[in-house]
Design a protein around this motif. Structure first.
Motif, short mmCIF file in Angstrom:
data_model
loop_
_atom_site.label_atom_id
_atom_site.label_comp_id
_atom_site.label_asym_id
_atom_site.label_seq_id
_atom_site.Cartn_x
_atom_site.Cartn_y
_atom_site.Cartn_z
N CYS A 1 28.19 -5.08 23.24
CA CYS A 1 27.61 -6.12 24.08
C CYS A 1 27.42 -5.49 25.45
O CYS A 1 28.39 -5.16 26.12
CB CYS A 1 28.52 -7.33 24.19
SG CYS A 1 27.89 -8.49 25.41
N HIS B 1 31.90 -12.28 18.90
CA HIS B 1 31.95 -12.12 20.37
C HIS B 1 30.78 -12.85 21.03
O HIS B 1 30.95 -13.56 22.03
CB HIS B 1 31.94 -10.65 20.76
CG HIS B 1 31.64 -10.46 22.21
ND1 HIS B 1 32.56 -10.71 23.21
CD2 HIS B 1 30.48 -10.11 22.86
CE1 HIS B 1 32.00 -10.52 24.39
NE2 HIS B 1 30.74 -10.15 24.20
N LEU B 2 29.57 -12.68 20.46
CA LEU B 2 28.38 -13.26 21.09
C LEU B 2 28.41 -14.78 21.10
O LEU B 2 27.72 -15.42 21.90
CB LEU B 2 27.09 -12.77 20.40
CG LEU B 2 26.80 -11.26 20.54
CD1 LEU B 2 25.48 -10.90 19.87
CD2 LEU B 2 26.78 -10.82 22.00
N CYS C 1 28.57 -7.92 28.74
CA CYS C 1 29.96 -8.07 29.18
C CYS C 1 30.52 -6.75 29.69
O CYS C 1 31.38 -6.73 30.54
CB CYS C 1 30.82 -8.61 28.06
SG CYS C 1 30.33 -10.29 27.63
N HIS D 1 31.67 -14.75 26.46
CA HIS D 1 30.34 -14.13 26.49
C HIS D 1 29.30 -15.09 27.05
O HIS D 1 28.46 -14.69 27.86
CB HIS D 1 29.93 -13.65 25.09
CG HIS D 1 28.51 -13.19 25.07
ND1 HIS D 1 28.14 -11.92 25.46
CD2 HIS D 1 27.36 -13.85 24.78
CE1 HIS D 1 26.83 -11.81 25.40
NE2 HIS D 1 26.34 -12.97 24.99
ZN LIG Z 1 29.28 -10.15 25.64
#
Ligand SMILES: [Zn+2]
Ligand SMILES: [Zn+2]
Length: 461
Positions: free
Chosen positions: A393, A413-414, A396, A419
């Protein structure tokens, strides 16, 4: 001599010693093997010609408007006769941002010489050409004046040459006589030399076979999916084998690592699966920061060492133009090899000199004709499947960041709160930036036009 003349009252016999002193200060102690001074010599006094000759400086006459053309032609010819490693010094304002800069930067990417520059004025912009030293012309001359260097007569046989007539001699008087002759005037008028320099790299081909140094070196690919998306209906599994096939055709067989930059939250699941299962790394970004993240990864990522590496950037021509200065400097400093792919042909040639370039769509079509390669390369057991891809990502964490190791982990995570907050913060920042830019454009328009409007309406009342 047109850009960097001999200053009034300066002893021309000191030129060679001044240059050698400047080189010596940088640790180059060898004698300078040849120096040629280019310019319109019709007004150069005999004692200056004599002074230059006596310390081993050859003098070339050319009418002022053709000086750059002749000088660059001779530089290119010299490069042809003296393969690197070798050192060249160019005393001219045409190297940094002038007439020579684009072509010379491309020549340097093909065969790199140690480059020294002297020029009449300092510039602030970042030049595309890495150099060993850049001096101010007058400073070189001044320093040597103050240091009381010794002038040694050169035993070398130097010449005075008229580039318009191909006439040469060793006597300054005879030379001046030639320059004021009817025959010389007629030649310059009837057959003048060109005024525009010849851009030798303009006609160079686009794709070259791999040289031994790079044939088995690793290939790192940065792919901007906003600029060069996967075409409608195209099987994402085919991207990697298409690229590999194109590399193979030119003789490159090193391991290929591809990172695709895109908005993964808005990329269809089957494309992400197709890419990741064929070993294409995924990096989540949003449109506004993609250029910035790719740029940083390219300059400071795995290519920032000098192991021979093939770098490939897949983006649109504008992005590539924006990368070019930094990329050319990096390629020359670390001796990497470059490939490019773009969505449409650039409107002007890049200053970067890639060994191969493709149109994105035609690059993907390569595998149409070679389906057997596709089957071989996309088999997961062959490639290690998803396990060989990396998942980042880029919102982040800038730079290498944590590798989420699987598409599912990255997706988790997304969709996390952490996030979402980061992404909406970045989006809000860019929206505000755009709003401010619009505001300042409006204000600028007002400042220019309001007064005119007022005057015009007053007139019509
Ligand atoms: Zn992220
Ligand atoms: Zn002549």
């Amino acid at each position: 001599m047109k850009d960097c003349p001999i200053p009034e009252g300066y002893d021309a016999g000191r030129i060679r010693a001044s240059l050698e002193a400047a080189f010596k200060e940088r640790g180059y102690s060898g004698a300078v093997s040849s120096i040629t001074a280019y310019g319109d010599q019709t007004q150069t006094p005999v004692h200056i010609l004599q002074g230059l000759l006596s310390t081993g400086v050859s003098v070339a006459h050319i009418r002022s408007e053709s000086t750059n053309y002749i000088m660059y032609r001779d530089i290119v010819e010299w490069r042809g006769q003296n393969p690197p490693p070798a050192t060249m010094m160019i005393i001219s304002d045409q190297v940094m941002g002038g007439d020579f800069s684009w072509d010379l930067a491309r020549l340097q990417q093909r065969s790199q010489y140690n480059l020294f520059i002297a020029r009449s004025k300092a510039h602030r912009f970042l030049s595309v050409l890495p150099t060993s030293a850049i001096w101010l012309w007058e400073k070189i001359l001044e320093d040597s004046n103050n240091n009381g260097i010794e002038i040694i007569s050169s035993p070398l046989a130097m010449v005075l040459c008229c580039k318009s007539c191909n006439f040469d001699c060793q006597s300054p008087k005879k030379f001046r006589k030639h320059l004021s002759s009817y025959k010389h005037a007629r030649q310059e008028s009837v057959c003048p030399q060109r005024t525009q320099i010849n851009l030798v790299t303009e006609t160079w081909g686009r794709n070259y076979a791999a040289t031994p140094e790079y044939a088995t070196a690793k290939i790192l690919v940065w792919w901007n999916m906003f600029d060069c998306p996967i075409p409608e209906g195209y099987d994402a599994h085919r991207v990697r084998p298409s690229l590999e096939e194109a590399f193979k055709k030119l003789g490159y067989s090193g391991p290929v690592s591809i990172t695709a930059y895109g908005d993964l939250n808005h990329t269809p699941e089957h494309l992400l699966r197709g890419l990741s299962s064929s070993g294409v790394g995924l990096a989540h970004t949003i449109f506004d920061v993609t250029y910035n993240r790719m740029y940083k990864d390219l300059l400071y990522g795995p290519a920032s060492n000098s192991t021979p590496t093939n770098l490939m950037v897949i983006a649109n021509a504008d992005t590539l133009q924006a990368f070019s200065t930094s990329l050319v400097r990096q390629l020359q400093a670390q001796k990497h090899n470059l490939f490019l792919a773009y969505s449409s042909r650039p409107y002007k040639m890049f200053v970067m000199l890639p060994s191969a370039e493709w149109l994105w769509h035609s690059l993907l079509d390569v595998s149409e004709k070679t389906k057997y390669v596709l089957q071989k390369c996309t088999s997961e057991s062959d490639r290690g499947g998803e396990s060989s891809a990396m998942f980042y990502c880029k919102l982040c964490r800038d730079g290498p960041g944590p590798d989420y190791r699987s598409l599912d982990n990255l997706r988790t995570h997304l969709s996390s709160e952490e996030h979402a907050q980061k992404e909406s913060g970045i989006t809000a920042f860019f929206q505000l930036k755009m709003k401010n830019r619009n505001k300042s454009s409006l204000a600028q328009y007002d400042r220019k036009h309001r007064q005119q409007w007022r005057q015009a309406s007053f007139f019509f009342i």
